[in-house]
Design a protein around this motif. Structure first.
Motif, mmCIF file in Angstrom:
data_model
loop_
_atom_site.group_PDB
_atom_site.id
_atom_site.type_symbol
_atom_site.label_atom_id
_atom_site.label_comp_id
_atom_site.label_asym_id
_atom_site.label_seq_id
_atom_site.Cartn_x
_atom_site.Cartn_y
_atom_site.Cartn_z
ATOM 1 N N TYR A 110 -39.460 -26.677 -29.114
ATOM 2 C CA TYR A 110 -38.799 -27.433 -28.064
ATOM 3 C C TYR A 110 -39.805 -28.367 -27.400
ATOM 4 C CZ TYR A 110 -35.410 -23.707 -28.730
ATOM 5 O OH TYR A 110 -34.521 -22.822 -29.294
ATOM 6 N N GLN A 111 -39.283 -29.397 -26.750
ATOM 7 C CA GLN A 111 -40.094 -30.386 -26.041
ATOM 8 C C GLN A 111 -41.131 -31.018 -26.964
ATOM 9 O OE1 GLN A 111 -41.422 -28.018 -22.676
ATOM 10 N NE2 GLN A 111 -39.627 -28.625 -21.493
ATOM 11 N N VAL A 112 -40.706 -31.389 -28.155
ATOM 12 C CA VAL A 112 -41.603 -32.058 -29.101
ATOM 13 C C VAL A 112 -41.678 -33.540 -28.763
ATOM 14 C CG1 VAL A 112 -41.199 -30.392 -30.942
ATOM 15 C CG2 VAL A 112 -39.770 -32.426 -30.802
ATOM 16 N N ALA A 113 -42.758 -34.186 -29.201
ATOM 17 C CA ALA A 113 -42.959 -35.611 -28.914
ATOM 18 C C ALA A 113 -42.097 -36.497 -29.804
ATOM 19 C CB ALA A 113 -44.437 -35.959 -29.069
ATOM 20 N N GLY A 114 -41.761 -36.016 -30.997
ATOM 21 C CA GLY A 114 -40.972 -36.809 -31.940
ATOM 22 C C GLY A 114 -41.105 -36.269 -33.345
ATOM 23 N N PRO A 115 -40.570 -37.003 -34.333
ATOM 24 C CA PRO A 115 -40.600 -36.522 -35.723
ATOM 25 C C PRO A 115 -42.011 -36.258 -36.261
ATOM 26 C CG PRO A 115 -39.151 -38.426 -35.517
ATOM 27 C CD PRO A 115 -39.843 -38.266 -34.209
ATOM 28 N N GLU A 116 -42.975 -37.089 -35.887
ATOM 29 C CA GLU A 116 -44.343 -36.881 -36.383
ATOM 30 C C GLU A 116 -44.927 -35.578 -35.846
ATOM 31 O OE1 GLU A 116 -45.746 -38.647 -38.825
ATOM 32 O OE2 GLU A 116 -43.832 -39.735 -38.854
ATOM 33 N N ASP A 117 -44.589 -35.237 -34.616
ATOM 34 C CA ASP A 117 -45.027 -33.967 -34.023
ATOM 35 C C ASP A 117 -44.410 -32.801 -34.801
ATOM 36 O OD1 ASP A 117 -46.161 -32.109 -32.248
ATOM 37 O OD2 ASP A 117 -44.576 -32.363 -30.760
ATOM 38 N N CYS A 118 -43.137 -32.927 -35.174
ATOM 39 C CA CYS A 118 -42.476 -31.876 -35.965
ATOM 40 C C CYS A 118 -43.165 -31.706 -37.320
ATOM 41 C CB CYS A 118 -41.002 -32.221 -36.176
ATOM 42 S SG CYS A 118 -40.014 -32.186 -34.683
ATOM 43 N N LYS A 119 -43.494 -32.811 -37.962
ATOM 44 C CA LYS A 119 -44.176 -32.750 -39.267
ATOM 45 C C LYS A 119 -45.519 -32.038 -39.127
ATOM 46 C CE LYS A 119 -42.176 -37.100 -40.852
ATOM 47 N NZ LYS A 119 -42.495 -38.488 -41.245
ATOM 48 N N ARG B 125 -46.435 -29.882 -36.893
ATOM 49 C CA ARG B 125 -46.202 -28.452 -36.644
ATOM 50 C C ARG B 125 -45.811 -27.733 -37.931
ATOM 51 N NH1 ARG B 125 -44.281 -27.353 -30.713
ATOM 52 N NH2 ARG B 125 -45.027 -29.205 -29.649
ATOM 53 N N CYS B 126 -45.012 -28.383 -38.753
ATOM 54 C CA CYS B 126 -44.597 -27.806 -40.038
ATOM 55 C C CYS B 126 -45.815 -27.536 -40.917
ATOM 56 C CB CYS B 126 -43.627 -28.771 -40.729
ATOM 57 S SG CYS B 126 -43.046 -28.233 -42.351
ATOM 58 N N LEU B 127 -46.717 -28.502 -40.988
ATOM 59 C CA LEU B 127 -47.895 -28.379 -41.856
ATOM 60 C C LEU B 127 -48.891 -27.325 -41.369
ATOM 61 C CD1 LEU B 127 -48.567 -32.144 -42.623
ATOM 62 C CD2 LEU B 127 -47.620 -30.414 -44.181
ATOM 63 N N THR B 128 -48.854 -27.003 -40.082
ATOM 64 C CA THR B 128 -49.852 -26.065 -39.537
ATOM 65 C C THR B 128 -49.267 -24.690 -39.213
ATOM 66 O OG1 THR B 128 -49.486 -26.939 -37.298
ATOM 67 C CG2 THR B 128 -51.269 -27.925 -38.584
ATOM 68 N N MET B 129 -48.034 -24.435 -39.633
ATOM 69 C CA MET B 129 -47.391 -23.149 -39.344
ATOM 70 C C MET B 129 -48.105 -22.001 -40.044
ATOM 71 S SD MET B 129 -43.339 -23.989 -39.461
ATOM 72 C CE MET B 129 -42.961 -22.273 -39.315
ATOM 73 N N LYS B 130 -48.217 -20.901 -39.331
ATOM 74 C CA LYS B 130 -48.828 -19.678 -39.891
ATOM 75 C C LYS B 130 -47.766 -18.660 -40.295
ATOM 76 C CE LYS B 130 -53.087 -20.915 -38.757
ATOM 77 N NZ LYS B 130 -53.336 -22.201 -39.335
ATOM 78 N N GLU B 131 -46.522 -18.847 -39.797
ATOM 79 C CA GLU B 131 -45.463 -17.849 -40.012
ATOM 80 C C GLU B 131 -44.932 -17.810 -41.441
ATOM 81 O OE1 GLU B 131 -45.125 -19.412 -35.776
ATOM 82 O OE2 GLU B 131 -45.483 -20.231 -37.739
#
Length: 124
Positions: A53-62, A64-70
């Protein structure tokens, strides 16, 4: 490009295929890279493994996706529609999914939705 179709002046990979920048083609893959293909006005029913939530935009989502540990993030859904939870504005939102594109398409889970953008992680 083989395995693609063009709609509205933009070309996309056909169902069950993902883009591979190294091959310059649409293909099935099991190894994912660091780039993404963007599909405006599409959403996925369910498969929301991690929510941001409260992401800056699509690039922020990308990012976060690339750095996920889950788990292995394979796709993201992004919306600029302001979301509310318990009357608190939680802002722009993205949902990450570990599900394969094949599983999503088999379950007929991808559907038109003008409030969402589907962002699929490309093959390596």
């Amino acid at each position: 490009m083989e395995g693609s179709g063009c709609y509205g002046g933009k070309c996309y990979c056909r169902p069950r295929l993902l883009y591979s920048p190294s091959a310059g083609a649409c293909m099935q893959c099991s190894t994912f890279g660091t780039t993404f293909s963007v599909y405006p006005d599409l959403g996925v029913k369910g498969n929301n493994d991690v929510r941001f939530y409260q992401v800056a935009g699509p690039e922020d989502c990308k990012r976060r996706c690339l750095t996920m540990k889950e788990g292995l993030c394979r796709s993201i859904e992004y919306t600029e529609t302001r979301a509310f939870m318990l009357s608190v504005n939680i802002g722009k939102t993205c949902y990450a999914s570990f599900a394969s594109l094949e599983a999503m398409r088999k379950g007929d889970l991808i559907e038109p939705d003008g409030e969402w953008t589907l962002i699929l992680r490309d093959c390596q």
